[in-house]
Design a protein around this motif. Structure first.
Motif, short mmCIF file in Angstrom:
data_model
loop_
_atom_site.label_atom_id
_atom_site.label_comp_id
_atom_site.label_asym_id
_atom_site.label_seq_id
_atom_site.Cartn_x
_atom_site.Cartn_y
_atom_site.Cartn_z
N VAL A 1 0.82 -1.22 0.00
CA VAL A 1 0.00 0.00 0.00
C VAL A 1 0.86 1.28 0.00
O VAL A 1 0.63 2.18 -0.81
CB VAL A 1 -1.02 -0.02 1.17
CG1 VAL A 1 -1.77 1.30 1.25
CG2 VAL A 1 -1.99 -1.17 0.99
N PRO A 2 1.89 1.37 0.86
CA PRO A 2 2.71 2.59 0.81
C PRO A 2 3.39 2.82 -0.54
O PRO A 2 3.44 3.96 -1.01
CB PRO A 2 3.76 2.36 1.90
CG PRO A 2 3.13 1.40 2.84
CD PRO A 2 2.25 0.51 2.02
N VAL A 3 3.88 1.76 -1.17
CA VAL A 3 4.54 1.95 -2.46
C VAL A 3 3.50 2.36 -3.51
O VAL A 3 3.75 3.23 -4.35
CB VAL A 3 5.33 0.69 -2.90
CG1 VAL A 3 5.94 0.89 -4.28
CG2 VAL A 3 6.41 0.36 -1.90
N LEU B 1 -6.53 9.36 -2.54
CA LEU B 1 -5.61 8.30 -2.96
C LEU B 1 -5.50 7.17 -1.93
O LEU B 1 -5.26 6.02 -2.29
CB LEU B 1 -4.21 8.88 -3.23
CG LEU B 1 -4.10 9.85 -4.40
CD1 LEU B 1 -2.65 10.28 -4.59
CD2 LEU B 1 -4.62 9.23 -5.69
N VAL B 2 -5.67 7.52 -0.64
CA VAL B 2 -5.55 6.47 0.38
C VAL B 2 -6.67 5.45 0.22
O VAL B 2 -6.42 4.24 0.15
CB VAL B 2 -5.58 7.07 1.81
CG1 VAL B 2 -5.51 5.97 2.85
CG2 VAL B 2 -4.43 8.04 1.99
N LEU C 1 14.34 2.13 -6.32
CA LEU C 1 14.58 3.50 -6.80
C LEU C 1 13.36 4.40 -6.62
O LEU C 1 13.49 5.55 -6.24
CB LEU C 1 15.01 3.47 -8.28
CG LEU C 1 16.40 2.85 -8.52
CD1 LEU C 1 16.72 2.77 -10.01
CD2 LEU C 1 17.49 3.65 -7.80
N VAL C 2 12.16 3.83 -6.87
CA VAL C 2 10.94 4.63 -6.67
C VAL C 2 10.85 5.08 -5.21
O VAL C 2 10.60 6.25 -4.90
CB VAL C 2 9.66 3.82 -7.03
CG1 VAL C 2 8.41 4.56 -6.58
CG2 VAL C 2 9.60 3.56 -8.52
N CYS C 3 11.11 4.12 -4.29
CA CYS C 3 11.02 4.46 -2.86
C CYS C 3 12.05 5.53 -2.50
O CYS C 3 11.73 6.49 -1.78
CB CYS C 3 11.27 3.23 -2.00
SG CYS C 3 9.97 2.02 -2.14
N TYR D 1 3.88 5.84 7.04
CA TYR D 1 4.12 5.85 5.59
C TYR D 1 5.55 6.30 5.29
O TYR D 1 6.29 5.68 4.54
CB TYR D 1 3.10 6.78 4.92
CG TYR D 1 3.49 7.17 3.52
CD1 TYR D 1 3.29 6.28 2.46
CD2 TYR D 1 4.10 8.40 3.25
CE1 TYR D 1 3.69 6.62 1.18
CE2 TYR D 1 4.49 8.74 1.98
CZ TYR D 1 4.29 7.86 0.95
OH TYR D 1 4.70 8.18 -0.32
N SER D 2 5.90 7.37 5.92
CA SER D 2 7.20 7.97 5.68
C SER D 2 8.33 7.00 6.04
O SER D 2 9.28 6.82 5.28
CB SER D 2 7.26 9.23 6.54
OG SER D 2 8.43 9.87 6.36
N PHE D 3 8.18 6.33 7.17
CA PHE D 3 9.21 5.37 7.59
C PHE D 3 9.29 4.21 6.59
O PHE D 3 10.36 3.74 6.22
CB PHE D 3 8.89 4.83 8.99
CG PHE D 3 9.91 3.85 9.49
CD1 PHE D 3 11.15 4.28 9.93
CD2 PHE D 3 9.64 2.48 9.49
CE1 PHE D 3 12.10 3.37 10.36
CE2 PHE D 3 10.59 1.56 9.91
CZ PHE D 3 11.83 2.01 10.36
N VAL D 4 8.13 3.78 6.13
CA VAL D 4 8.13 2.64 5.20
C VAL D 4 8.81 2.99 3.87
O VAL D 4 9.70 2.28 3.42
CB VAL D 4 6.69 2.14 4.93
CG1 VAL D 4 6.68 1.10 3.82
CG2 VAL D 4 6.09 1.53 6.19
N VAL D 5 8.43 4.12 3.25
CA VAL D 5 9.05 4.42 1.94
C VAL D 5 10.53 4.76 2.07
O VAL D 5 11.32 4.46 1.17
CB VAL D 5 8.43 5.59 1.14
CG1 VAL D 5 7.43 5.12 0.15
CG2 VAL D 5 7.94 6.68 1.99
#
Ligand code: PHE
Length: 486
Positions: free
Chosen positions: A54-56, A245-246, A391-393, A423-427
Motif C-alpha cells: 500500500v505505501p509503495v 488516494l488512500v 529506486l521509486v522508494c 508511511y514515511s518510515f516505510v518508503v
C-alpha cells in the motif's frame, strides 16, 4: 497536448484493480500459497501487502498525479537536472518486456477458450492433457496467431484513449470477472470432497513457513499490485486532484487480494474433489484443471467460463502495461497516440517471437542456462522490478521527500492522512531494505555468496542491518527538520 483523465471514480478503480488482477492472482497466488503453508502464508502476505504494498502504491499514485506526466516525464518534472528519469526508462522497459511475454501466456488462454467452447478440451483423456498442452505451446503458427490476437485487442483499447478505452472496457470487464468468479466458486465448493481443498488453502501450517516465504510474499505483493513498472504512476497521472488516494489504494489492494483468494477457492476444492495433484506449478491451469472440467457435468461450459475469466484478468493487465509504454512515447516524443500504439504493438509482437519459439523450435537456445522466455521473466521479475521498486522508494522518500508526497496523498489537506509517519518510515527505510533483500535472494546472489564462503551471506546481512540503522537515524533526523517544498 491536452491529457486525458479518468472520468469516474468507478472507472478508475476498475482500471487500477484490472491491472492488479491478472495471471498472478489466478494462477500464481493459489499455487504459492499451497506451497508455503496455506493460511500461514496468507497471513504473511496480508501483512506484506499492507506494510509495503500500500505505501509503495500510494507513492506511485502520488508521483503520477503530482506531475501529471508519464513514468519518464514524472521524474524529469520533479528533478530536471538529474538522471532520475533513467528510473522511469527502466520502468517503461520493464513494462515492455513483461508485456512481450505476458501476452504469450494470455494467448495460450485464448486458444484454450476456443478449444473449450468447441468441447475439444474436455474430450481429451486426462493422461494426455500434458502432451496436449506441450503440443500447443511448442507450435509456431498457432501461439503466434493468438499472441497477435491478444496484442490487437489490447492495442484496440489503448488507441481509444484513457476515458474511452482503458476506463470504458475495464468498467465493463471487471464486473463480468467477479460474476464468473462467483459462479465458479459456487460450483467448486459444492463438489463432493471440496473441503479438503479449502483445508489445503486455508489451514495454517507454520512449519512450511520459511524466511524465503516472507520474501516470496513481498515479491508477489509487488508483482500482484503491478508496482515498480510505472503502471500505477501512469494511471495516477490521469486522476483528478479531488480523489482520495488512500482509499483508492486500499480498495485496489482489497480487490486484488479478494480475487486471489477467490481464485484459490475456485481451484483447490475442484482439484481435490477429483483427486488430482495441487502442486503441478505452471501446468496447474492448463493441464490439471482441464482434467477437472472433463469429470464435471457441463464441463465444457465451466471450462469456457474459467478460461474467459483468466482472459479478462490478463487483458486488463496487458492494457495497463501497454498504456505505460504508449503514454511515455506519446508525451516524450510527441507521437500521436494511434501511431505510437500500433508501432509499439508491432515491436512487441516481434520481440515476443523468440520467447514464443523458446517453447518449440528454439527450445535449445539458452541464455545463462535459461530458455529465452524464462530469461526475460527472470530479468524483469527478479532484477528490473525490485531494482525499480527500490529506486521509486528512494526517489519519493528522499529526493522528492515523503513530506511532499504525503501532501499530495492528502490532496493538500483535503483528506486526513493519519498514518503519515508510518508511511514515511516505510518508503524511506523499510521498503527499500526489504525489496533489496528480495533482490539479493531472487537473483541468486545470496546463494552465490554462500558457495564462495559460508560467512559471506551473514556479512552481507550485517551490512544491510547497519545500513538500515543509518537510514532510520537519517530518517528520524530529517523528520524533525522541514522538507523543502516541491
Ligand atoms: N498484477 C498482474 C498479476 O497479478 C501482473 C502484472 C504485472 C500486470 C505487471 C501488469 C504488470 O498478474
Amino acid at each position: 497536448m491536452k491529457r486525458d483523465n479518468f472520468a469516474t471514480r468507478l472507472g478508475l478503480l476498475a482500471a487500477a484493480a484490472g491491472s492488479a488482477v491478472g495471471l498472478g492472482n489466478i494462477w500464481k497466488f493459489p499455487y504459492i500459497t499451497g506451497k508455503n503453508g496455506g493460511a500461514a502464508f496468507i497471513l504473511v502476505y496480508l501483512v506484506c501487502i499492507v506494510l509495503i504494498g500500500v505505501p509503495v502504491m500510494l507513492s506511485e499514485f502520488a508521483l503520477g498525479r503530482k506531475t501529471q506526466a508519464n513514468a519518464v516525464g514524472a521524474y524529469k518534472k520533479l528533478e530536471p537536472k538529474k538522471s532520475w528519469y533513467l528510473t522511469g526508462i527502466l520502468s517503461v522497459l520493464t513494462a515492455f518486456i513483461i508485456l512481450s511475454y505476458y501476452a504469450i501466456i494470455a494467448g495460450w488462454v485464448f486458444s484454450y477458450i476456443s478449444k473449450a467452447i468447441t468441447g475439444k478440451l474436455t474430450s481429451i483423456a486426462p493422461s494426455a492433457l500434458g502432451d496436449y498442452f506441450n503440443g500447443i505451446i511448442s507450435q509456431t503458427a498457432q501461439p503466434l496467431f493468438w499472441n497477435f490476437v491478444v496484442l490487437a485487442i489490447t492495442a484496440f483499447v489503448v488507441i481509444a484513449g484513457v476515458k474511452d478505452g482503458v476506463e470504458k472496457y475495464s468498467k465493463m470487464l471487471m464486473p463480468i470477472l467477479f460474476v464468473l468468479l462467483i459462479i465458479l466458486m459456487v460450483r467448486s465448493v459444492t463438489l463432493h470432497g471440496a473441503s479438503k481443498g479449502l483445508e489445503f488453502l486455508f489451514k495454517p501450517d507454520f512449519s512450511q513457513l520459511t524466511p524465503a516465504s516472507i520474501l516470496e510474499a513481498v515479491g508477489h505483493a509487488f508483482y500482484s499490485l503491478s508496482l515498480g513498472m510505472g503502471i500505477i504512476m501512469t494511471y495516477g497521472s490521469y486522476i483528478k486532484k479531488e480523489e482520495n488516494l488512500v482509499s483508492l489504494s486500499l480498495q485496489v489492494t482489497v480487490l486484488d487480494t479478494l480475487v486471489a483468494l477467490m481464485a484459490g477457492i475456485v481451484i483447490f476444492p475442484a482439484v481435490f474433489a477429483y483427486g488430482l495433484e495441487p502442486n503441478s506449478g505452471p501446468a496447474l491451469i492448463f493441464v490439471t484443471l482441464p482434467a477437472v472440467f472433463k469429470s464435471m457435468p457441463f464441463g465444457s461450459f465451466f471450462a469456457t467460463l474459467f478460461f474467459a475469466l483468466i482472459a479478462i484478468a490478463a487483458i486488463t493487465s496487458t492494457i495497463s502495461l501497454l498504456e505505460v509504454v504508449v503514454a511515455c512515447f506519446t508525451e516524450q516524443f510527441s507521437i500521436e497516440r494511434k501511431k505510437a500504439t500500433i508501432l509499439i504493438s508491432i515491436a512487441l509482437f516481434i520481440v515476443g517471437i523468440p520467447s514464443t519459439l523458446s517453447f518449440g523450435v528454439w527450445s535449445d537456445v539458452s541464455i545463462f542456462g535459461k530458455s529465452i522466455f524464462d530469461a526475460f521473466d527472470f530479468l524483469t521479475s527478479n532484477i528490473f522490478l525490485p531494482f525499480a521498486g527500490i529506486l521509486v522508494c528512494i526517489f519519493v522518500g528522499w529526493i522528492w521527500g515523503s513530506k511532499n508526497a504525503a501532501k499530495e496523498i492528502s490532496s493538500y489537506g483535503a483528506f486526513s492522512f493519519k498514518l503519515e509517519k508510518v508511511y514515511s518510515f516505510v518508503v524511506k527505510v523499510l521498503a527499500p531494505v526489504v525489496i533489496g533483500m528480495i533482490f539479493l535472494y531472487f537473483t541468486g546472489i545470496m546463494d552465490k555468496l554462500k558457495s564462495v564462503g559460508t560467512m559471506l551471506p551473514n556479512i552481507v546481512l550485517g551490512v544491510i542491518g547497519l545500513l538500515t540503522i543509518i537510514l532510520a537515524l537519517l530518517h528520524f533526523k530529517t523528520e524533525n527538520s522541514n522538507a523543502s517544498e516541491v
